[in-house]
Scaffold this active site. Sequence first.
Site, mmCIF file in Angstrom:
data_model
loop_
_atom_site.group_PDB
_atom_site.id
_atom_site.type_symbol
_atom_site.label_atom_id
_atom_site.label_comp_id
_atom_site.label_asym_id
_atom_site.label_seq_id
_atom_site.Cartn_x
_atom_site.Cartn_y
_atom_site.Cartn_z
ATOM 1 N N SER A 1 -12.520 -3.006 0.653
ATOM 2 C CA SER A 1 -12.808 -2.549 2.013
ATOM 3 C C SER A 1 -14.285 -2.227 2.179
ATOM 4 O O SER A 1 -14.900 -1.651 1.275
ATOM 5 C CB SER A 1 -12.015 -1.271 2.315
ATOM 6 O OG SER A 1 -10.641 -1.496 2.225
ATOM 7 N N ARG B 1 0.857 -1.181 0.000
ATOM 8 C CA ARG B 1 0.000 0.000 0.000
ATOM 9 C C ARG B 1 0.898 1.237 0.000
ATOM 10 O O ARG B 1 1.370 1.680 1.044
ATOM 11 C CB ARG B 1 -0.921 -0.003 1.220
ATOM 12 C CG ARG B 1 -1.830 1.216 1.269
ATOM 13 C CD ARG B 1 -3.020 1.018 2.188
ATOM 14 N NE ARG B 1 -2.686 0.959 3.587
ATOM 15 C CZ ARG B 1 -3.538 0.589 4.543
ATOM 16 N NH1 ARG B 1 -4.762 0.196 4.228
ATOM 17 N NH2 ARG B 1 -3.171 0.575 5.796
ATOM 18 N N LYS C 1 -5.334 5.746 10.085
ATOM 19 C CA LYS C 1 -5.935 6.835 9.320
ATOM 20 C C LYS C 1 -7.217 7.289 9.989
ATOM 21 O O LYS C 1 -7.869 6.526 10.698
ATOM 22 C CB LYS C 1 -6.203 6.409 7.871
ATOM 23 C CG LYS C 1 -6.975 5.127 7.672
ATOM 24 C CD LYS C 1 -7.031 4.804 6.194
ATOM 25 C CE LYS C 1 -7.691 3.456 5.944
ATOM 26 N NZ LYS C 1 -7.719 3.089 4.543
#
Length: 198
Positions: A99, A30, A128
């Site tokens: 997700s 990622r 996050k």
Amino acid sequence: MTLDRFYPIFDDVSWLKRMLPLGVKLVQLRIKDQPEAHVRTQIAEGQALCREYGAVLVINDYWQAAIDLGCDWIHLGQEDLDEADLKAIRQAGLKLGVSTHDDDELERVLAMAPDYVALGPVYPTILKKMKWHQQGLPRVTEWKARVGSVPLVGIGGMSVERAQGVFEAGADIVSAVTDITLNADPEARVRAWLEVSS
């Protein structure tokens, strides 16, 4: 194809060089806020490393690069889904992980016949900022009942100590980021993960 139960996520291929030799068999790359050329170099190197170690590499977000570089898996967040060419992804033979955080997102994703569904954050996460604070273990159980045979990935606030409870709640796979990358001894932490998820 059965995916490994332990799914670490890293932001640079240097992590793969350290962790794949320990026995990691499923890993996500990622990469955020980097030039496209750098991303493609990282993906190509990560793909070569994963093939060498017999591991599955999942590319986050960069679906076109994943297609161009002959990758096998792509992971998309909800925002990514709005811009991704799902038809091109499927025609290229890529498997798709997505997700989800709420009912609407899950319904949307299940209509796409995903190859895995991720639910998060199961626990509060520092990674996050999210409008979802914590899904909790009952939600993992509920999601597993709804996704059926589709592998369910639990993510968010994961630790070695929490992993067993998440598996028992119904997750097929548990994903970790900062529990490894912020650990004083990441290699030892990955070994502990491999043990708890074996």
